[in-house]
Design a protein around this motif. Structure first.
Motif, short mmCIF file in Angstrom:
data_model
loop_
_atom_site.label_atom_id
_atom_site.label_comp_id
_atom_site.label_asym_id
_atom_site.label_seq_id
_atom_site.Cartn_x
_atom_site.Cartn_y
_atom_site.Cartn_z
N CYS A 1 0.81 -1.21 0.00
CA CYS A 1 0.00 0.00 0.00
C CYS A 1 0.85 1.28 0.00
O CYS A 1 0.42 2.31 -0.53
N ASN A 2 2.04 1.21 0.57
CA ASN A 2 2.84 2.42 0.77
C ASN A 2 4.06 2.53 -0.15
O ASN A 2 4.80 3.51 -0.08
N LEU B 1 -8.26 -1.31 10.62
CA LEU B 1 -8.04 -1.16 9.18
C LEU B 1 -9.37 -1.05 8.43
O LEU B 1 -9.54 -0.20 7.54
N ASP B 2 -10.32 -1.90 8.80
CA ASP B 2 -11.64 -1.86 8.16
C ASP B 2 -12.39 -0.57 8.48
O ASP B 2 -13.02 0.03 7.63
N THR C 1 -11.20 2.36 9.31
CA THR C 1 -10.59 3.58 8.75
C THR C 1 -10.49 3.56 7.23
O THR C 1 -10.00 4.51 6.62
N ASN C 2 -10.95 2.46 6.61
CA ASN C 2 -10.92 2.35 5.14
C ASN C 2 -12.27 1.87 4.61
O ASN C 2 -12.35 0.84 3.93
N VAL D 1 -13.18 0.49 0.71
CA VAL D 1 -11.97 0.13 -0.04
C VAL D 1 -12.00 -1.37 -0.36
O VAL D 1 -12.09 -2.20 0.55
N GLN E 1 -4.68 -0.61 -1.59
CA GLN E 1 -5.01 0.82 -1.46
C GLN E 1 -5.42 1.21 -0.05
O GLN E 1 -5.99 2.28 0.16
N TYR E 2 -5.15 0.36 0.93
CA TYR E 2 -5.51 0.69 2.31
C TYR E 2 -4.62 1.80 2.87
O TYR E 2 -3.44 1.92 2.52
N ASN E 3 -5.19 2.57 3.76
CA ASN E 3 -4.43 3.57 4.52
C ASN E 3 -4.09 2.95 5.87
O ASN E 3 -4.97 2.67 6.68
N TYR E 4 -2.81 2.74 6.12
CA TYR E 4 -2.36 2.04 7.33
C TYR E 4 -1.99 2.98 8.47
O TYR E 4 -1.44 2.53 9.48
N THR E 5 -2.30 4.26 8.35
CA THR E 5 -1.86 5.23 9.35
C THR E 5 -2.36 4.89 10.75
O THR E 5 -1.59 4.85 11.72
#
Length: 539
Positions: free
Chosen positions: A296-297, A486-487, A489-490, A493, A498-502
């Protein structure tokens, strides 16, 4: 007439390191089986009908009996009452039994059997555990996944029992000597099992052009048979040691349940236990998501089909290079001359750079993250040597916590900023993963050798068991939490790259902050009560 000085086996460096090698190679084999299905998750879905929920539930079942049925506590009692030898062999047998069950569950022979029908119709509702949301099975879970989970639970009991037994065995053979280095070396060698599994599990599953996932598990079963042979050899070595010293394991001072209460009253024990669960919860659950996080990053380009970098031979070549890095880095710790040590380290660094270059050329997140256990092989014995000769275990744990925070924050904020630059992103990823590996190396090198300084010798097994039990709670909980965060905050998706792992990475960084605070408290307690955590093991 000169007086002859009599020495026992553990006075010989060759004999005590041979004992360590037997235990370390047994754990190496168990680490391979632990993740034997992880690299072939896609094949489990296409050949056995396991979706992600079934796969994740089966993988999480490893710690179920240890956490919720308190098997680890019983394992510690068995270890303190029966001794290292008995418990080591018992753990090897339990691991092998669980592995054989798991093998049968994923084999062709299980399909259409009466056992498959029974598991399809049963274990769809587990009272109490279902209400609490921690059941190891669920309605609609494939029968093969259920039965494999049963085997993995049994294996999990054996592997955690083996973990505390190995720690106790190292204390027995190395106390007053290079104990931290021994513990670090054992864990460093064992961690190579993870990388070995990632290489050879897919190899055996696809061997001969016909997919058969049971071949991968069979490979693991054979290795666990070898591991059992190793612990049996250790059994006789340990028995001979006791015959030489006149010691009898815990027979003169038998274990009492009240001893557990004594352990739990130790503030130093609780601080070390909390440090352990925070460290492991910030690392092992992260490993399960690290490859996807890198996908993703980082920016990857597809390797042309038919090229050298897309072939299967490059995998074996890269694994061979990895072994050279590991062996030379590890042996440099034991070099008696400065010149030889520098030469070994130079070879290790050269091959490490080659390994990283190949990972970049293969444009694969898996090969980039594979560098993580590699550095631990070289770093952990060095750190253990420092603790043995210089001390400063509590200070090193604090430093490790700080590195842990920096790494997870780098993954969370720096990597996304350079996502468009493939070379810069890969360089930052490699450096951060290497530093994270160095941070994690502080646990076996600094934390585990500190336990004998906090509890009585006769309850060390129970102390390790309690710490492992607390650790297992984190290893069960945080993979679930990372997935849920993860679910949440995304939303919406669907592309897994394309997940945002922040948010999950910030949660892991907070574990590092908590570990740093506890490390500060532990260091202050050590200064106040003179626990000896900052003192060297060899005086």
């Amino acid at each position: 007439m000169s007086e002859k000085t009599y020495k026992v086996m553990r006075d010989s460096a060759a004999m005590r390191w041979t004992a360590l090698l037997l235990l370390a190679l047994a754990m190496f084999c168990s680490y391979i089986f632990m993740d034997i299905l992880s690299p072939i998750k896609d094949l489990m879905q296409t050949t056995r009908g396991w979706d992600s929920t079934a796969f994740g539930t089966m993988q999480g079942s490893e710690t179920f009996l240890n956490v919720f049925v308190f098997f680890l506590i019983f394992a510690g009692i068995i270890l303190d009452k029966m001794g290292v030898r008995f418990t080591a062999v018992l753990s090897g047998i339990v691991m092998l039994v669980g592995a054989v069950i798991k093998y049968y569950a994923v084999s062709e022979a299980f399909i259409g059997s009466g056992l498959e029908r029974w598991f399809t119709d049963n274990l769809n509702y587990i009272p109490v555990f279902d209400e609490l949301g921690v059941a190891p099975f669920y309605r609609g879970m494939p029968a093969s996944a259920k039965f494999a989970a049963v085997g993995f639970m049994i294996f999990g009991c054996g592997v955690e029992m083996a973990g505390i037994t190995v720690s106790r065995g190292i204390v027995k053979w190395f106390k007053g000597r290079e104990m931290a280095m021994a513990m670090g070396s054992e864990m460093a060698l064992a961690r190579l099992g993870v990388a070995t599994c990632m290489i050879f599990s897919p190899f055996f599953a696809n061997f001969g052009g016909k997919v058969d996932v049971s071949r991968s598990v069979a490979f693991g079963v054979v290795l666990l048979m070898i591991a059992l042979i190793m612990v049996i050899v250790y059994f006789f070595m340990d028995k001979k040691l006791d015959a030489q010293t006149g010691e009898a394991e815990e027979k003169d001072d038998p274990f009492k349940i009240s001893d557990v209460g004594t352990i739990l009253k130790s503030s130093g024990f609780w601080l070390v236990a909390l440090l352990c669960v925070l460290y492991y919860s910030a690392i092992f659950p992260f490993q399960k998501y690290a490859v996807n996080m890198l996908q993703c990053n980082l920016t990857f380009t597809e390797v042309p089909e038919g090229s050298f970098w897309a072939g299967s031979s490059v995998t074996l070549i890269q694994y061979a290079i990895m072994l050279v890095v590991a062996v030379t880095a590890f042996l440099s710790n034991f070099s008696k001359t400065k010149g030889k040590q520098i030469a070994l380290l130079a070879v290790s660094v050269l091959f490490l750079v080659t390994f990283c270059y190949m990972g970049y050329m293969r444009q694969s997140a898996e090969t980039i993250f594979a560098v993580f256990p590699l550095l631990a092989v070289g770093i952990t014995p060095i750190l253990g040597k420092v603790v043995d000769h210089k001390g400063k275990a509590a200070s090193m744990l604090m430093f490790g916590s700080l590195l842990l925070i920096i790494c997870h924050l780098t993954f969370a904020f720096v990597l996304p900023m350079v996502k468009g630059s493939d070379i810069m992103g890969v360089i930052i990823a490699y450096v951060t993963i290497l530093v994270l590996g160095a941070s994690f190396s502080l646990v076996p090198a600094s934390l585990w050798p500190s336990v004998p300084k906090l509890v009585d010798a006769k309850v060390i097994g129970s102390a390790y068991a309690l710490i492992f039990w607390i650790q297992n709670i984190g290893l069960w909980l945080f993979p679930l939490l990372i997935g849920k965060v993860l679910d949440k905050t995304n939303p919406g998706v669907t592309d897994p790259t394309q997940y945002n792992y922040t948010a999950p990475l910030l949660m892991l960084a907070l574990l590092g902050v908590a570990a740093l605070i506890i490390g500060l408290i532990l260091k202050r307690l050590d200064a106040k009560k003179h626990l000896g955590l900052e003192e060297p093991n060899i005086k």
